[in-house]
Design a protein around this motif. Structure first.
Motif: not given
Lengths: 132, 287, 124
Positions: C20-24, C53-58, C60-61, C65
């Motif tokens: 699971e990747l955090h935003d940075k 396990e999760v693809v949220d809007s971030f 996905g973006r 991109d």
């Protein structure tokens, strides 16, 4: 036998912690894989909003049991700047930060119940629920 | 101890547990359920002994009101299992509740014998105990209803599953023949079934056939579209088939945007297209 | 593990997001991919998200991109292994992933890019 978990959100790593806590509780509550993912994704959106817009806040995850119904409630609260126009924030495509702009409206669609209270200068509280 | 003030029911129950039990079991021998021969006398006695046992423990602290308190855990648990096992044995829920209620008369008799000299306190004790037993009887009723709802839910679930089949008709080709009205629960089930089948069968083409769907409104059309778009995210191409003249008219009149979904009039045409996409040739064998 | 390894096979870059990747981390991965494209002159990019396990809007973006940016650099992107429950969630949220091809798994993703390559560039 109410179960509660609280995750303090300070940075983007905490978003992952909140997500894991939510998934674990969703699994224990008996939600299927699709619902687990809906809930986890919603928690991810809300906790990210906290750290993006307010800096810090917390996410409270709670198992619900009402009569025969079982479910989960998540409260995401911060004392950030608040949302000036909640109606607009709930429309597709709205985002002040670069995201797909689907965060809040998307979250609403994933859950059964969605409430938002926001006051400029005071903070924002979003409460979401999903029933089994 | 017939002292001053309120009567001590818990003390009476503890002291007379054995006698109460004997009387209770005797009384039950005459009631309807026993006469129907649904339950052997030995089990009747065991059940009654256990119920009385946990009840004596629960009231020991003097709490006759709040049955959600922890001291009533044992009572609640036992009543739940009693209700379930009696339902299995063919008791009606009112028979089970009546059995619980019948404890009242027995205890009243003992109260009377013990405290006949203090009618006011006796009345209060009787009312209190009666209220408690009513609550206990209702628990068995609730458990029964809960069990029923569980069964209904299970049946609903399996009906949903039955009504949303996904069939692998060829390597990499799935067909989902939809029949009947599509509501939101079913649309959801269809989506989940279909997507899981894509993974399980490693399919790359999905044919959704709506020949058996009586009417398509904007809602249904959108649900189907969403399912097909989700399938696309997993790398599967979707073909919507079984679109008769009426449905095609509705779709155009409603202004539903099919968003580039491939559509065919019949399942046969859809299958032909699927074969073509997979570069498969169907030919009559020679000779 | 805080760096996602990027492999090269032929003229295709392959990477599998395993944690699971955090935003940075996600942003850094995007930068790494673009740099790798530039350095290697790859023509295709396959991103395996089957472990997510999760693809949220971030997320996905970021994925969308990255594909668009890669596209500007002449690279076709295939996103492979999206789980059913994630496909459902993305759909319900109304997240659109633009400029990306989709395939069931790594193998089919490679195949897909190869077919696209043949259409666009002819057989080598």
């Amino acid at each position: 036998m109410e179960k509660i978990k609280e995750v303090v959100i300070n940075n983007s790593e905490d978003v992952i912690l909140a997500r894991q806590a939510a998934r674990e509780m969703a699994r224990e509550t008996g939600f299927g894989l699709a619902d687990q993912t809906r809930i986890t994704t919603a928690v991810s959106e809300l906790s990210r909003n906290i750290y993006l817009y307010a800096g810090t806040g917390r996410v409270i995850i709670r198992a619900l049991s009402k009569n025969l119904k079982k479910g989960m409630e998540i409260v995401a609260e911060d004392r950030g700047p608040g949302i000036p126009d909640v109606e607009m924030a709930l429309q597709n495509g709205y985002s002040t930060n670069r995201s797909l702009g689907q965060g809040l409206p998307g979250t609403k669609r994933l859950m059964d119940e969605f409430e938002i209270k926001s006051e400029v200068g005071v903070g924002t509280t979003v409460t979401i629920r999903k029933w089994l | 101890m017939a002292g001053k003030g309120a009567l001590n029911i818990s003390e009476l129950l503890t002291k007379k547990e054995k006698e109460i039990l004997d009387e209770w079991v005797k009384a039950q021998a005459d009631n309807l359920a026993s006469r129907r021969g649904l339950i052997p006398e030995k089990q009747q006695r065991e059940d009654s002994a256990r119920l009385l046992g946990v009840l004596v423990k629960a009231v020991a602290g003097g709490n006759l009101e709040d049955i959600t308190a922890p001291e009533y855990d044992g009572v609640n648990r036992f009543l739940a299992s009693l209700a379930a096992s009696r339902a299995n044995q063919g008791f009606s829920p009112s028979e089970t509740a009546t059995y619980i209620f019948s404890l009242k008369n027995i205890v009243f008799k003992f109260l009377q014998e013990e405290y006949s000299d203090r009618p006011e306190a006796l009345l209060k004790a009787a009312i209190d105990f009666s209220a408690l037993v009513d609550k206990l009887g209702l628990i068995t009723f609730e458990t029964y209803v809960k069990g029923r709802e569980e069964v209904i839910r299970e049946q609903q679930k399996s009906m949903l599953e039955l009504s949303t089949p996904v069939i692998q008709i060829w390597d990499e080709i799935l067909v989902s023949p939809l029949i009947g009205t599509i509501d939101s629960a079913r649309a959801r089930q269809i989506m989940e079934n279909l997507l899981e089948s894509i993974v399980a069968t490693k399919s790359s083409i999905v044919i959704m056939d709506i020949t058996g769907v009586p009417a398509v409104d904007t809602e249904v059309a959108n649900r189907l579209l969403r399912t097909m778009q989700a399938a696309k995210l997993m790398g599967a191409e979707c073909i919507l088939t079984g679109i008769g003249p009426q449905i095609s008219q509705t779709i155009v009149h409603l202004g539903v945007d099919l968003g580039g979904v491939i559509t065919r009039a019949s399942l046969r045409d859809g299958l032909t297209l699927a074969f073509k996409r997979l570069k498969l040739n169907v030919a009559r064998a020679e000779g | 593990m805080d760096k996602v390894p990027i492999l090269k096979m032929g003229d295709t870059l392959i990477l599998a997001i395993q944690v699971e990747l955090h935003d940075k981390m996600a942003i850094r991965l995007q930068e790494d991919i673009l740099k790798e494209i530039h350095d290697t002159g790859a023509r295709g990019l396959v991103i395996d998200v089957s472990a997510l396990e999760v693809v949220d809007s971030f997320m996905g973006r970021v994925l969308s991109d990255t594909a668009s940016m890669a596209g500007i650099m002449g690279v076709e992107t295939a996103l492979v292994g999206i789980r059913p429950e994630i496909a459902i969630t993305l759909q319900e949220m109304g997240l659109e992933l633009k400029g990306v091809h989709f395939a069931l798994n790594l193998e089919k993703g490679m195949e897909l890019l190869q077919n696209i390559g043949e259409i666009f560039y002819g057989e080598d």
